[in-house]
Write an enzyme that holds these catalytic residues in place. Structure first.
Site, PDB file in Angstrom:
ATOM      1  N   GLU A  74       1.982   5.547  13.027  1.00  0.00           N
ATOM      2  CA  GLU A  74       0.352   4.828  13.498  1.00  0.00           C
ATOM      3  C   GLU A  74       0.685   3.522  13.588  1.00  0.00           C
ATOM      4  O   GLU A  74      -0.170   3.166  14.803  1.00  0.00           O
ATOM      5  CB  GLU A  74      -0.670   5.033  12.196  1.00  0.00           C
ATOM      6  CG  GLU A  74      -2.101   4.894  12.601  1.00  0.00           C
ATOM      7  CD  GLU A  74      -2.542   6.325  12.802  1.00  0.00           C
ATOM      8  OE1 GLU A  74      -3.736   6.470  12.769  1.00  0.00           O
ATOM      9  OE2 GLU A  74      -1.762   7.252  13.153  1.00  0.00           O
ATOM     10  N   ASP A  75       1.394   2.808  13.302  1.00  0.00           N
ATOM     11  CA  ASP A  75       1.222   1.207  13.555  1.00  0.00           C
ATOM     12  C   ASP A  75       2.445   0.799  13.971  1.00  0.00           C
ATOM     13  O   ASP A  75       2.320  -0.419  14.453  1.00  0.00           O
ATOM     14  CB  ASP A  75       1.094   0.553  12.008  1.00  0.00           C
ATOM     15  CG  ASP A  75      -0.124   0.970  11.247  1.00  0.00           C
ATOM     16  OD1 ASP A  75      -1.093   1.499  11.757  1.00  0.00           O
ATOM     17  OD2 ASP A  75      -0.034   0.984   9.890  1.00  0.00           O
ATOM     18  N   HIS A 101       0.813  -0.957  -0.121  1.00  0.00           N
ATOM     19  CA  HIS A 101       0.188  -0.010  -0.043  1.00  0.00           C
ATOM     20  C   HIS A 101       0.812   1.185   0.043  1.00  0.00           C
ATOM     21  O   HIS A 101       0.713   2.051  -0.750  1.00  0.00           O
ATOM     22  CB  HIS A 101      -0.764  -0.287   1.212  1.00  0.00           C
ATOM     23  CG  HIS A 101      -1.736   1.143   1.623  1.00  0.00           C
ATOM     24  ND1 HIS A 101      -2.447   1.889   0.619  1.00  0.00           N
ATOM     25  CD2 HIS A 101      -1.816   2.085   2.522  1.00  0.00           C
ATOM     26  CE1 HIS A 101      -2.882   2.991   1.016  1.00  0.00           C
ATOM     27  NE2 HIS A 101      -2.553   3.051   2.157  1.00  0.00           N
TER      28      HIS A 101
HETATM   29 MN    MN Z   1      -2.843   4.686   4.075  1.00  0.00          MN
END
Ligand code: MN
Length: 736
Positions: free
Chosen positions: A92-93, A63
């Site tokens: 974020e992850d 992605h």
């Molecule tokens: Mn994204």
């Protein structure tokens, strides 16, 4: 050693490396240093996402790589955007922090990634989308590239939406249509906007999309033959000009064709401008304009132009920077053909918007136009306390709208969004002038403050010290600036007038031996059903809220409480009164989020009137329980994008003894007894129950609306099909 059979991890590794190489090829100019930095970002992302997978099952890292490729290849952005895109989901992850990214990649990239991280609340059901969008715009004002990466991210998500559950697809599509598509348009990213529109339509109206898509495919060769025929005489003359040029005869987007069919109520075959012929010339900047007009002259030497359709955005570019010369001529066999003439530079700007602007900085006046727009964005963001939904509404009316140019008495030009009123103008000049605006003169004549200003107006504001904003002004103004200033003033005013109400309340509470504290006040907000302390005090001061009602409350140790019975009564009344909307007919059987809908106070939305068999979703309203809407309801887009977190999945449970009311719009040949013939077909032939009928005839045609009672969409489609077959009926459409 045999390697013919690869294991799955090996296969995936290869897939990822291929994707990365494709990305590298798409980044046009890069030094060895750039290469190293891109590689570093890539490796960081691979490591960060190594355990994650997308909904489709493929490795997550594909992605960000693809988002980066879209940035480089399709938007023409450079290495900063590419690196930011690779890193956009990392923070974020994983445990990687913004500080680390800042240290490794520098301040600018750190800032962009931080912005992208902050507003990546797409799948976070708890965060309202309007809030998210506001955050996006804060970033837009700081670095436009962050928004571009965000749009690339959205584009890739839209392209790969297939593996999401359908109600999520609709939610995301609506948000895209509501926010991202117009934003892309405003930033001049036409190609992106078109793709957003098409992708959304594929989700919200799949049947129609496929129908148009198929028909476009079937008529393709016919179209290209026509373009060749049209260009034949022109090609020769342009050839004599001795310039490089190319021609494209691309079809218009499925979304825009379908829109036209709906608006004009015609079939695909009746749309004459399915495509536009584009002539793109390669000439040096100084000769662009004259070359475009030379081509225009060649076209109109061969085909008759329609003067009203001439659009000259070469001399004055559109507000978003678009430059092109459009004309419509009568082509072979009397067909209207739109021809667009532009240079390679103009074409790149049209396709890629902002990114191309930077490349051609200073080449045209469009740069300042965009700068001006960005300044507007910054200005709108100046009132941070404003409610996000209000903000989004204001934003849409202000910054996606076209502009109107007006003048002060001194001759200074002011630019306001199209549709602005005289009062908006007053606020645009100065907040104080807006507050005390008594009247306005436009071109030496007195006009109401609600007067819609026109291009070239000369406006003069008259003020009075005694004048001040009132509630009705909010209905008059359209600009965000005026709206937020008026709201602020009203709030201030309310607060002042509420002082006395506050005093009454304090005295009364003292009498009742209740403490004046925030717990008690919060309870009173619920009791009187008002939103804020200010509203409470103001309501008391204005005697809209009765202090006498406080006796209904219990007081214990200085603490208010609402008596038990009161609560029960309140709760019982609501659902009962709301579920009556089906009037006598059996309740439809539905599930909401997989559970029996009976547990929710729910009803069918009156705007789109769903019928058993329609694709639907459930939406929780604040005061009216759960509403069931059709997926293609015109209101849905607005609801879904602003309040996506309130949406639930809804499905029909097939049942045969439930009926629904559906509205149909008919047109046809107006004849004596048309109503009777129609009634006859419906009641005697089709045996349908009709609720209401209204007809309006004019010049031999009629337009009418009928409401029929049906069990499901199969029956409805059967009725529509049969009505269409009647020779006195021209069209039948279900009202959306
Ligand atoms: Mn994204």
């Amino acid at each position: 050693m045999s390697t013919t059979l690869m294991t799955k991890p090996e296969e995936e590794k290869k897939l990822i490396q291929q994707a990365y190489r494709r990305l590298l090829r798409s980044v046009k100019t890069k030094t060895d240093e750039d290469r190293k930095r891109i590689r570093m970002a890539y490796e960081m992302a691979v490591e960060a996402h190594k355990k994650q997978r997308r909904k489709s099952g493929e490795p997550y890292i594909l992605h960000p790589i693809e988002v980066a490729r879209i940035c480089a290849m399709e938007m023409g952005l450079g290495k900063t955007a590419v690196i930011s895109a690779l890193l956009h989901d990392v923070v974020e992850d994983t445990d990687v922090t913004i500080e680390e990214i800042r240290e490794l990649f520098g301040e600018r990239i750190g800032m962009i990634v931080e912005a992208l991280t902050k507003f990546d609340g797409l799948y976070d059901v708890a965060s309202p989308q309007a809030e998210t969008f506001k955050k996006i715009l804060v970033t837009l004002a700081t670095d436009v590239r962050a928004v571009m990466v965000k749009m690339a991210d959205r584009l890739h998500n839209m392209r790969t939406l297939g593996s999401m559950p359908s109600h999520k697809q609709i939610k995301i599509a609506s948000e895209t249509a509501y926010i991202y598509a117009p934003l892309a348009h405003r930033l001049g990213l036409y190609k992106l906007k078109t793709e957003f529109d098409d992708l959304c339509m594929r989700i919200t109206e799949p049947e129609r999309y496929q129908e148009v898509e198929q028909k476009l495919k079937d008529s393709e060769s016919q179209r290209s033959r026509y373009v060749t025929e049209f260009m034949k005489p022109i090609r020769k003359s342009i050839g004599e000009m001795n310039i490089k040029f190319r021609i494209s005869g691309r079809a218009k987007s499925i979304f825009s064709i379908s829109n036209k069919m709906k608006k004009k109520q015609v079939e695909f075959e009746q749309i004459y401008d399915l495509f536009a012929i584009r002539i793109i010339i390669d000439v040096p900047l100084p000769t662009e304009k004259s070359a475009c007009w030379q081509i225009y002259s060649i076209i109109t030497d061969n085909y008759k132009p329609i003067p009203e359709r001439l659009k000259d955005w070469v001399s004055t570019p559109k507000a978003n920077g678009y430059e092109s010369l459009h004309t419509t001529v009568v082509g072979p066999r009397g067909r209207f053909v739109e021809v667009q003439v532009r240079s390679e530079r103009m074409d790149e700007i049209a396709e890629r918007g902002l990114a191309a602007h930077w490349k051609y900085k200073g080449a045209s006046s469009s740069e300042s136009v965009l700068d001006r727009w960005l300044n507007h964005v910054r200005e709108m963001l100046e009132s941070p306390e404003e409610d996000a939904v209000d903000f989004l509404n204001d934003f849409r009316t202000n910054l996606f709208a076209d502009e109107v140019y007006v003048f002060t008495p001194k001759g200074d030009m002011r630019i306001l969004p199209q549709g602005s009123t005289a009062l908006d103008f007053a606020f645009d000049i100065h907040t104080e002038i807006g507050y005390h605006c008594m009247g306005i003169r436009a071109n030496e004549r007195q006009v109401p403050i609600s007067y819609k200003i026109q291009h070239g107006d000369r406006l003069e504001v008259m003020t009075s010290k005694n004048q001040k904003p009132n509630e009705s002004w909010l209905q008059i103004v359209v600009t965000g600036k005026a709206k937020s200033r008026i709201r602020q003033a009203l709030k201030e005013e309310k607060k002042q007038q509420g002082e006395i109400g506050k005093e009454y309340l304090m005295r009364k509470m003292k009498n009742l031996k209740a403490d004046f504290n925030s717990d008690n006040i919060d309870l009173l907000l619920k009791f009187y059903e008002v939103k804020s302390n200010i509203d409470l005090y103001y309501g008391i001061a204005m005697e809209q809220l009765q202090l006498g009602r406080l006796k209904e409350l219990n007081v214990e140790h200085g603490k208010f409480s609402i008596p038990q019975e009161e609560k029960v009564v309140n709760r019982q009344i609501r659902p009962a009164s709301k579920s009556q909307s089906q009037q006598g007919e059996a309740q439809p059987h539905l599930t909401i989020n997989g559970e029996d809908a009976k547990q929710f106070a729910h009803s069918l939305a009156t705007c789109c009137k769903p019928v058993q068999g329609d694709k639907i979703f459930a939406y929780t309203t604040i005061t009216d329980g759960v509403k069931i809407h059709r997926n293609n309801c015109p209101n849905a887009k607005n609801l879904l994008s602003k309040y996506g977190y309130r949406v639930m999945k809804a499905e029909w449970v097939t049942s045969f003894n439930t009926s629904f009311v559906a509205d149909l719009e008919l047109t046809g040949i107006d004849d004596i007894g048309v109503v009777q013939r129609l009634t006859n077909v419906l009641t005697n032939v089709l045996r349908v129950n009709m609720r209401s009928i209204s007809m309006d005839g004019n010049e031999g045609y009629f337009k009418g609306k009928i409401s029929v009672v049906v069990n499901n969409t199969d029956q409805l489609n059967f009725i529509i099909k049969n009505l269409r077959e009647q020779e006195f009926i021209a069209s039948v459409t279900r009202i959306e």
